[in-house]
Design a protein around this motif. Structure first.
Motif, PDB file in Angstrom:
ATOM      1  N   VAL A  17       0.967  -1.296   0.012  1.00 36.69           N
ATOM      2  CA  VAL A  17      -0.079  -0.147   0.038  1.00 36.69           C
ATOM      3  C   VAL A  17       0.928   1.364   0.274  1.00 36.69           C
ATOM      4  CG1 VAL A  17      -2.174   1.052   0.766  1.00 36.69           C
ATOM      5  CG2 VAL A  17      -1.787  -1.407   1.318  1.00 36.69           C
ATOM      6  N   GLN A  18       0.763   1.972   0.877  1.00 35.65           N
ATOM      7  CA  GLN A  18       1.714   3.347   0.975  1.00 35.65           C
ATOM      8  C   GLN A  18       2.697   3.601   1.975  1.00 35.65           C
ATOM      9  OE1 GLN A  18       0.677   8.268   0.500  1.00 35.65           O
ATOM     10  NE2 GLN A  18      -1.075   6.748   0.505  1.00 35.65           N
ATOM     11  N   SER A  19       2.374   3.488   3.283  1.00 41.27           N
ATOM     12  CA  SER A  19       3.056   3.820   4.227  1.00 41.27           C
ATOM     13  C   SER A  19       4.702   3.137   4.162  1.00 41.27           C
ATOM     14  CB  SER A  19       2.665   3.534   5.464  1.00 41.27           C
ATOM     15  OG  SER A  19       2.528   2.096   5.658  1.00 41.27           O
ATOM     16  N   GLU A  38       6.519  -9.777  -3.144  1.00 47.37           N
ATOM     17  CA  GLU A  38       5.067 -10.076  -3.291  1.00 47.37           C
ATOM     18  C   GLU A  38       4.463 -11.152  -3.339  1.00 47.37           C
ATOM     19  OE1 GLU A  38       3.920  -6.299  -5.709  1.00 47.37           O
ATOM     20  OE2 GLU A  38       5.959  -6.693  -6.459  1.00 47.37           O
ATOM     21  N   ILE A  73       7.330 -14.490  -3.765  1.00 47.02           N
ATOM     22  CA  ILE A  73       7.459 -15.442  -2.943  1.00 47.02           C
ATOM     23  C   ILE A  73       6.088 -15.649  -2.212  1.00 47.02           C
ATOM     24  CG2 ILE A  73       8.673 -16.605  -1.236  1.00 47.02           C
ATOM     25  CD1 ILE A  73      11.069 -14.565  -1.572  1.00 47.02           C
ATOM     26  N   ASP A  74       5.627 -16.922  -2.252  1.00 49.89           N
ATOM     27  CA  ASP A  74       4.454 -17.197  -1.203  1.00 49.89           C
ATOM     28  C   ASP A  74       5.231 -17.615   0.386  1.00 49.89           C
ATOM     29  OD1 ASP A  74       2.624 -18.365   0.366  1.00 49.89           O
ATOM     30  OD2 ASP A  74       1.764 -19.907  -1.397  1.00 49.89           O
ATOM     31  N   THR A  75       4.945 -16.640   1.206  1.00 44.04           N
ATOM     32  CA  THR A  75       5.451 -16.731   2.409  1.00 44.04           C
ATOM     33  C   THR A  75       5.158 -17.901   3.244  1.00 44.04           C
ATOM     34  OG1 THR A  75       4.010 -15.119   3.153  1.00 44.04           O
ATOM     35  CG2 THR A  75       5.830 -14.326   2.577  1.00 44.04           C
ATOM     36  N   LYS A  76       3.855 -18.441   2.713  1.00 42.10           N
ATOM     37  CA  LYS A  76       3.195 -19.626   3.466  1.00 42.10           C
ATOM     38  C   LYS A  76       3.592 -20.850   3.027  1.00 42.10           C
ATOM     39  CE  LYS A  76      -0.151 -16.675   5.397  1.00 42.10           C
ATOM     40  NZ  LYS A  76      -1.446 -16.099   5.227  1.00 42.10           N
ATOM     41  N   PHE A  98       2.483  -5.019   7.554  1.00 46.19           N
ATOM     42  CA  PHE A  98       1.444  -6.009   7.578  1.00 46.19           C
ATOM     43  C   PHE A  98       0.608  -5.378   8.745  1.00 46.19           C
ATOM     44  CE2 PHE A  98       4.449  -9.055   5.684  1.00 46.19           C
ATOM     45  CZ  PHE A  98       3.939  -9.086   4.367  1.00 46.19           C
ATOM     46  N   PRO A 100      -0.813  -5.831  12.490  1.00 42.20           N
ATOM     47  CA  PRO A 100      -0.403  -6.552  13.793  1.00 42.20           C
ATOM     48  C   PRO A 100      -0.418  -7.869  13.716  1.00 42.20           C
ATOM     49  CG  PRO A 100      -1.946  -4.474  14.029  1.00 42.20           C
ATOM     50  CD  PRO A 100      -2.175  -4.940  12.801  1.00 42.20           C
ATOM     51  N   ALA A 102       1.077 -10.088  11.847  1.00 39.98           N
ATOM     52  CA  ALA A 102       0.951 -11.099  10.312  1.00 39.98           C
ATOM     53  C   ALA A 102       2.332 -11.375  10.234  1.00 39.98           C
ATOM     54  CB  ALA A 102       0.483 -10.084   9.152  1.00 39.98           C
ATOM     55  N   ARG A 105       2.856 -14.438  12.625  1.00 34.96           N
ATOM     56  CA  ARG A 105       2.127 -15.584  12.040  1.00 34.96           C
ATOM     57  C   ARG A 105       2.932 -16.234  10.940  1.00 34.96           C
ATOM     58  NH1 ARG A 105      -2.135 -12.338  13.087  1.00 34.96           N
ATOM     59  NH2 ARG A 105      -2.760 -11.670  11.141  1.00 34.96           N
ATOM     60  N   VAL A 125       5.749  -0.524  10.473  1.00 38.49           N
ATOM     61  CA  VAL A 125       4.716   0.475  10.402  1.00 38.49           C
ATOM     62  C   VAL A 125       3.332  -0.153  10.944  1.00 38.49           C
ATOM     63  CG1 VAL A 125       3.107   2.076   9.158  1.00 38.49           C
ATOM     64  CG2 VAL A 125       5.512   2.159   8.674  1.00 38.49           C
ATOM     65  N   GLY A 127      -0.600   0.620  12.565  1.00 34.70           N
ATOM     66  CA  GLY A 127      -1.592   2.039  12.976  1.00 34.70           C
ATOM     67  C   GLY A 127      -1.590   2.705  14.272  1.00 34.70           C
ATOM     68  N   TYR A 139      -5.796   2.387   7.997  1.00 30.45           N
ATOM     69  CA  TYR A 139      -5.521   3.478   6.640  1.00 30.45           C
ATOM     70  C   TYR A 139      -5.386   4.770   7.161  1.00 30.45           C
ATOM     71  CZ  TYR A 139      -6.398  -0.803   3.870  1.00 30.45           C
ATOM     72  OH  TYR A 139      -6.355  -2.049   3.277  1.00 30.45           O
ATOM     73  N   MET A 200       1.280   4.874  13.008  1.00 25.71           N
ATOM     74  CA  MET A 200       0.787   5.910  12.204  1.00 25.71           C
ATOM     75  C   MET A 200       0.082   7.181  13.069  1.00 25.71           C
ATOM     76  SD  MET A 200      -0.717   3.620   9.308  1.00 25.71           S
ATOM     77  CE  MET A 200      -1.413   4.917   8.177  1.00 25.71           C
TER      78      MET A 200
HETATM   79  N1  COA Z   1       2.666 -14.720   0.518  1.00 24.57           N
HETATM   80  C1  COA Z   1       1.709 -15.112   1.211  1.00 24.57           C
HETATM   81  N2  COA Z   1       0.962 -14.575   2.022  1.00 24.57           N
HETATM   82  C2  COA Z   1       1.133 -13.266   2.367  1.00 24.57           C
HETATM   83  C3  COA Z   1       2.216 -12.667   1.428  1.00 24.57           C
HETATM   84  C4  COA Z   1       2.912 -13.537   0.514  1.00 24.57           C
HETATM   85  N3  COA Z   1       3.869 -12.849  -0.048  1.00 24.57           N
HETATM   86  N4  COA Z   1       2.193 -11.268   1.767  1.00 24.57           N
HETATM   87  C5  COA Z   1       1.073 -10.991   2.655  1.00 24.57           C
HETATM   88  N5  COA Z   1       0.627 -12.174   2.832  1.00 24.57           N
HETATM   89  C6  COA Z   1      -0.502 -12.589   3.687  1.00 24.57           C
HETATM   90  C7  COA Z   1      -0.027 -12.004   5.073  1.00 24.57           C
HETATM   91  O1  COA Z   1       0.679 -13.075   5.845  1.00 24.57           O
HETATM   92  C8  COA Z   1      -1.673 -11.970   5.845  1.00 24.57           C
HETATM   93  O2  COA Z   1      -1.966 -13.140   5.984  1.00 24.57           O
HETATM   94  P1  COA Z   1      -2.495 -13.528   7.641  1.00 24.57           P
HETATM   95  O3  COA Z   1      -3.853 -12.669   8.027  1.00 24.57           O
HETATM   96  O4  COA Z   1      -3.269 -15.122   7.358  1.00 24.57           O
HETATM   97  O5  COA Z   1      -1.639 -13.714   8.555  1.00 24.57           O
HETATM   98  C9  COA Z   1      -2.345 -11.297   4.905  1.00 24.57           C
HETATM   99  O6  COA Z   1      -1.593 -11.459   3.610  1.00 24.57           O
HETATM  100  C10 COA Z   1      -2.895 -10.114   4.844  1.00 24.57           C
HETATM  101  O7  COA Z   1      -1.934  -9.192   5.282  1.00 24.57           O
HETATM  102  P2  COA Z   1      -2.665  -7.893   5.895  1.00 24.57           P
HETATM  103  O8  COA Z   1      -1.341  -6.915   6.374  1.00 24.57           O
HETATM  104  O9  COA Z   1      -3.517  -8.093   6.954  1.00 24.57           O
HETATM  105  O10 COA Z   1      -3.158  -7.209   4.812  1.00 24.57           O
HETATM  106  P3  COA Z   1      -4.764  -6.490   4.687  1.00 24.57           P
HETATM  107  O11 COA Z   1      -4.999  -6.145   3.266  1.00 24.57           O
HETATM  108  O12 COA Z   1      -5.797  -7.535   5.320  1.00 24.57           O
HETATM  109  O13 COA Z   1      -4.522  -5.099   5.525  1.00 24.57           O
HETATM  110  C11 COA Z   1      -3.655  -2.928   6.120  1.00 24.57           C
HETATM  111  C12 COA Z   1      -4.043  -3.979   4.967  1.00 24.57           C
HETATM  112  C13 COA Z   1      -2.845  -1.722   5.415  1.00 24.57           C
HETATM  113  C14 COA Z   1      -5.073  -2.666   6.603  1.00 24.57           C
HETATM  114  C15 COA Z   1      -2.834  -3.663   7.270  1.00 24.57           C
HETATM  115  O14 COA Z   1      -1.715  -4.256   6.584  1.00 24.57           O
HETATM  116  C16 COA Z   1      -2.213  -2.771   8.376  1.00 24.57           C
HETATM  117  O15 COA Z   1      -3.076  -2.288   9.203  1.00 24.57           O
HETATM  118  N6  COA Z   1      -1.018  -2.687   8.241  1.00 24.57           N
HETATM  119  C17 COA Z   1      -0.343  -1.798   9.235  1.00 24.57           C
HETATM  120  C18 COA Z   1      -0.696  -0.165   9.068  1.00 24.57           C
HETATM  121  C19 COA Z   1      -0.380   0.415   7.786  1.00 24.57           C
HETATM  122  O16 COA Z   1       0.868   0.206   7.473  1.00 24.57           O
HETATM  123  N7  COA Z   1      -1.290   0.830   7.141  1.00 24.57           N
HETATM  124  C20 COA Z   1      -1.236   1.976   6.058  1.00 24.57           C
HETATM  125  C21 COA Z   1      -1.271   1.095   4.788  1.00 24.57           C
HETATM  126  S1  COA Z   1      -0.881   2.326   3.627  1.00 24.57           S
END
Ligand code: COA
Length: 426
Positions: A17-19, A38, A73-76, A98, A100, A102, A105, A125, A127, A139, A200
């Motif tokens: 996303v952005q931050s 990614e 890369i699929d991190t899982k 990610f 909190p 993640a 996990r 980063v 929230g 966000y 944030m």
């Molecule tokens: N391979 C496999 N899984 C992946 C992956 C990869 N390469 N990259 C990410 N994922 C998974 C994560 O492990 C996570 O899985 P889990 O929930 O089972 O643990 C899942 O993708 C979703 O990640 P998440 O960060 O929860 O994304 P989201 O789209 O649901 O939420 C935000 C997006 C921005 C709200 C959230 O990431 C967040 O609050 N971030 C911190 C604050 C922040 O930076 N906000 C501003 C964004 S500009």
């Protein structure tokens, strides 16, 4: 060509996303090798958000991911994890934003990362910091609201308002970048990595410092530089929204210029700085205000600010914003035109300094972006296009991790890195 300031620093970029991307883009502009990890097939969600051209990486993505390499890369996936652990050992900094929990996990807790590579700096980063909201996803606008910006922005008798400046996302990314280079500097003599955490909410509050200042000043009387003081409206118990009043000790307002009736940006920000009060009086045709005790000193002017700005506006309305700038600048009167994004995109000075850059992209063609606003004399920024999804997967597996062709093929067959896009493979 001179070596870039962060040349030799390798970043494992788990941001999206952005931050986080704002932060790692800055590090890349200073010369770091940023490897963006990614999810295979999908990538950073912003690749597909607000798309203006079908099946082409969005401007949201391209404008935040310049100068990076992309590996999917699929991190899982177990093989994917194996590759990531190898990258952890090869990198200086891991950056993530990610939700909190993640990262832990996925199996990459701070303890395990630190054990695998004690020199690694792990930057995050979130929230919110520890406390009642620590588990929340956040966000931009949520951070603006929770960091004190929204309650102090907008008009006093209207809704709280968010600002167009992305102080929650890009602002926190900037804070994080400073934390990372500070930790890198510390590591040069401590030899140890450490965690860098930016919330944030904290980043926004840091940028709203003057509003917490005003909150405390309220205990000692009204905020006399706010227009509401001149309007005789009592203050409540919290810093109010101040419209376009200046946030400092020199009163300022946005005033209409010639053409305001049909041009939404025909305005100027005008500051009645005390040092230039006399030329202001001469320009607006009120020479008597230079010596009149009701107007001659900053303190005396505070209750009359509405009258004073109305009079100044009668003058600014006779000039377009650029003409007014030229006249006022001759007397060092601090002022600034309200520039539209169109005017900024066309501004020759911003192009010349590389603050606005034109970038070419294989599927999008040419587009405009904001270049590096931080200029280092010995480390010039050259903005290069954002990577296609997985564009550098094989290259990174071979050059950074030393896998041979057979091993790369095995990793690809395991499903750990997904299908590399056709264009990227060419
Ligand atoms: N391979 C496999 N899984 C992946 C992956 C990869 N390469 N990259 C990410 N994922 C998974 C994560 O492990 C996570 O899985 P889990 O929930 O089972 O643990 C899942 O993708 C979703 O990640 P998440 O960060 O929860 O994304 P989201 O789209 O649901 O939420 C935000 C997006 C921005 C709200 C959230 O990431 C967040 O609050 N971030 C911190 C604050 C922040 O930076 N906000 C501003 C964004 S500009």
């Amino acid at each position: 060509m001179a070596e870039k300031a962060l040349e030799g620093v390798r970043i494992l970029d788990f941001t999206h996303v952005q931050s986080g991307p704002t932060c790692t883009q800055l590090l890349a502009w200073f010369g770091a090798d940023v490897i963006k990890v990614e999810r295979p097939g999908a990538g950073d969600a912003t690749r597909q958000q607000l798309q203006d051209i079908p099946d082409v990486d969005s401007l949201y993505f391209t404008m935040l991911n310049h100068n990076k390499r992309s590996i999917t890369i699929d991190t899982k996936n177990p093989k994917g994890k194996e590759v990531l652990w190898r990258l952890v050992k090869e990198c200086d900094v891991l950056v993530e934003n990610f939700a909190p929990g993640a990262l832990a996990r996925m199996g990459f807790s701070w303890e395990k990362l630190h054990e695998a590579n004690p020199k690694l700096i792990v930057a995050s980063v979130k929230g919110f910091g520890p406390g009642r909201y620590q588990d929340c996803k956040v966000y931009e606008n949520v951070a603006q609201c929770a960091g004190g910006s929204a309650s102090t922005t907008g008009w006093r008798d209207d809704l709280p308002m968010v600002t167009g400046a992305q102080i929650g996302d890009s602002g926190t990314g900037l804070h994080l970048a400073l934390g990372i280079v500070t930790a890198l500097y510390h590591r040069t003599h401590s030899g140890e990595g450490q965690r860098v955490d930016c919330a944030m909410q904290d980043g926004v509050l840091n940028l709203c410092r003057v509003k917490l200042r005003d909150q405390q000043r309220l205990a000692h009387g009204p905020l006399k530089e706010y227009s509401q003081f001149g309007e005789g409206i009592a203050f409540g118990d919290a810093t109010p929204r101040a419209g376009n009043d200046s946030g400092g000790g020199q009163p300022g307002r946005i005033l209409k210029c010639k053409g305001w009736e049909h041009d939404p940006n025909a305005y100027i920000y005008f500051i009645t700085q005390a040092a230039v009060w006399e030329p202001i009086c001469d320009i607006i045709g009120e020479p008597g205000w230079k010596t009149d005790p009701g107007y001659a000193t900053p303190k005396a002017r505070l209750p009359h600010l509405n009258e004073i700005f109305t009079r100044i506006e009668a003058w600014t309305m006779k000039h377009d914003k650029f003409e007014a700038m030229d006249i006022l600048n001759e007397y060092d009167i601090p002022c600034g035109p309200i520039l539209s994004m169109k005017e900024i995109a066309e501004d020759e000075s911003l192009r010349a300094t590389g603050t606005v850059v034109e970038v070419d992209h294989p599927t999008r063609g040419k587009y405009l972006s904001v270049g590096n606003p931080i200029k280092l004399s010995n480390s010039k920024t050259e903005v290069t296009r954002s990577p296609l999804l997985g564009e550098h997967t094989a290259e990174i597996l071979k050059d950074v991790l030393g896998y041979n062709d057979n091993e790369v093929a095995e990793i690809e067959n395991s499903g750990a890195v997904g299908q590399v896009s056709k264009l990227a493979a060419e």
